[in-house]
Design a protein around this motif. Sequence first.
Motif, short mmCIF file in Angstrom:
data_model
loop_
_atom_site.label_atom_id
_atom_site.label_comp_id
_atom_site.label_asym_id
_atom_site.label_seq_id
_atom_site.Cartn_x
_atom_site.Cartn_y
_atom_site.Cartn_z
N TYR A 38 -4.30 12.30 -8.68
CA TYR A 38 -3.25 12.19 -7.67
C TYR A 38 -3.39 10.86 -6.92
CZ TYR A 38 -1.90 17.07 -8.31
OH TYR A 38 -1.44 18.26 -8.83
N LEU A 39 -4.61 10.51 -6.55
CA LEU A 39 -4.85 9.27 -5.83
C LEU A 39 -4.42 8.08 -6.67
CD1 LEU A 39 -5.90 7.97 -3.27
CD2 LEU A 39 -8.20 8.01 -4.25
N ASP A 40 -4.61 8.17 -7.96
CA ASP A 40 -4.21 7.09 -8.85
C ASP A 40 -2.70 6.85 -8.80
OD1 ASP A 40 -4.87 5.11 -10.93
OD2 ASP A 40 -3.75 6.43 -12.27
N LEU A 41 -1.92 7.92 -8.66
CA LEU A 41 -0.47 7.77 -8.55
C LEU A 41 -0.10 6.95 -7.31
CD1 LEU A 41 0.91 11.32 -9.46
CD2 LEU A 41 0.72 9.33 -10.93
N PHE A 42 -0.81 7.19 -6.21
CA PHE A 42 -0.56 6.43 -4.98
C PHE A 42 -1.00 4.98 -5.13
CE2 PHE A 42 -0.34 10.74 -3.41
CZ PHE A 42 0.61 10.67 -2.40
N ARG A 43 -2.14 4.79 -5.76
CA ARG A 43 -2.64 3.42 -5.95
C ARG A 43 -1.69 2.60 -6.81
NH1 ARG A 43 -8.71 5.50 -7.23
NH2 ARG A 43 -9.60 5.33 -5.14
N LYS A 44 -1.21 3.20 -7.88
CA LYS A 44 -0.29 2.48 -8.78
C LYS A 44 1.03 2.16 -8.10
CE LYS A 44 -0.28 5.33 -12.28
NZ LYS A 44 -0.02 5.90 -13.62
N SER A 45 1.36 2.91 -7.07
CA SER A 45 2.63 2.72 -6.37
C SER A 45 2.49 1.82 -5.13
CB SER A 45 3.19 4.08 -5.93
OG SER A 45 3.28 4.97 -7.02
N ASN A 46 1.27 1.31 -4.89
CA ASN A 46 1.01 0.49 -3.70
C ASN A 46 1.39 1.23 -2.42
OD1 ASN A 46 0.09 -1.85 -5.15
ND2 ASN A 46 2.23 -2.29 -5.65
N ALA A 47 1.03 2.50 -2.37
CA ALA A 47 1.41 3.34 -1.24
C ALA A 47 0.43 3.28 -0.08
CB ALA A 47 1.56 4.79 -1.70
N LEU A 48 -0.79 2.78 -0.31
CA LEU A 48 -1.79 2.68 0.76
C LEU A 48 -1.74 1.27 1.34
CD1 LEU A 48 -4.01 4.03 2.40
CD2 LEU A 48 -5.67 3.35 0.65
N LEU A 49 -1.27 1.15 2.58
CA LEU A 49 -1.06 -0.15 3.22
C LEU A 49 -2.21 -0.47 4.16
CD1 LEU A 49 2.71 0.31 4.15
CD2 LEU A 49 1.76 -0.61 2.03
N GLU A 50 -2.49 -1.77 4.32
CA GLU A 50 -3.52 -2.26 5.23
C GLU A 50 -2.87 -3.11 6.30
OE1 GLU A 50 -6.75 -1.53 4.99
OE2 GLU A 50 -6.74 -0.52 3.03
N GLY A 51 -3.33 -3.00 7.56
CA GLY A 51 -2.77 -3.80 8.64
C GLY A 51 -3.06 -3.15 9.99
N HIS A 52 -2.09 -3.19 10.88
CA HIS A 52 -2.20 -2.57 12.21
C HIS A 52 -0.94 -1.76 12.43
CE1 HIS A 52 -2.61 -3.16 16.87
NE2 HIS A 52 -2.78 -1.90 16.50
N PHE A 53 -1.08 -0.44 12.42
CA PHE A 53 0.08 0.43 12.41
C PHE A 53 0.12 1.35 13.62
CE2 PHE A 53 -1.10 -0.49 7.99
CZ PHE A 53 0.06 -1.13 7.57
N LEU A 54 1.33 1.55 14.15
CA LEU A 54 1.58 2.54 15.19
C LEU A 54 2.11 3.78 14.52
CD1 LEU A 54 1.91 3.49 18.12
CD2 LEU A 54 4.13 2.33 18.17
#
Length: 202
Positions: free
Chosen positions: A18-34
């Motif tokens: 399941y995690l691989d599906l998210f990784r392939k979709s660039n769904a995990l973002l890095e930055g500063h989020f509200l």
Amino acid sequence: MTENQMKKESKTLKTEEYLDLFRKSNALLEGHFLLTSGKHSRQYMQCAQVLQYPDRAAVLAEGLADFFRDFKIQTVIGPAMGGILVAHEVAKALGVRALFTERENGIMRLRRGFMLSPGERVLVVEDVVTTGGSVREVIAVVQEMGAVPVGVGVLVDRSGGTVDFGVPQSSMLQLKIESYAAEECPLCAQGIPAIKPGSRKL
């Protein structure tokens, strides 16, 4: 192995798949989020990135639906915006109807002529849970109409499993992503601007 092959061979995949599906979709973002909860975070799981692919959305929904197949679900409901596609796909997997709630003047409601009947068995779903506030609001809507919330299903539980809705619940992924109160946020202290992810920003 393609998503379609995985779906045919096993409706319930391993966590890493399941995690691989998210990784392939660039769904995990890095930055500063509200976050919707008001907290700040270095990471954000943007489920829309994986849900834009119908085959991947179907794989995730099938896995979530499997947990609830014996619950005699009659309707699946999720909050706009993040829960709309999740509700639709999970309802499709269960062979029932899908509804969504919306905020009207800041209050979560059922609109567009949607109705729930007294005693109707309802599964509440969401894309990402941090504190569970939106899910609790949907549960309250269900209860106010006399229907019965019999479970909660989420794609990503970023509380690490610490949020309890008082009903059976399941998630495809449990991630412990660190978040901070606004006044304690180290990213704010560094002067890094926060962005509010979602349909208006990303």
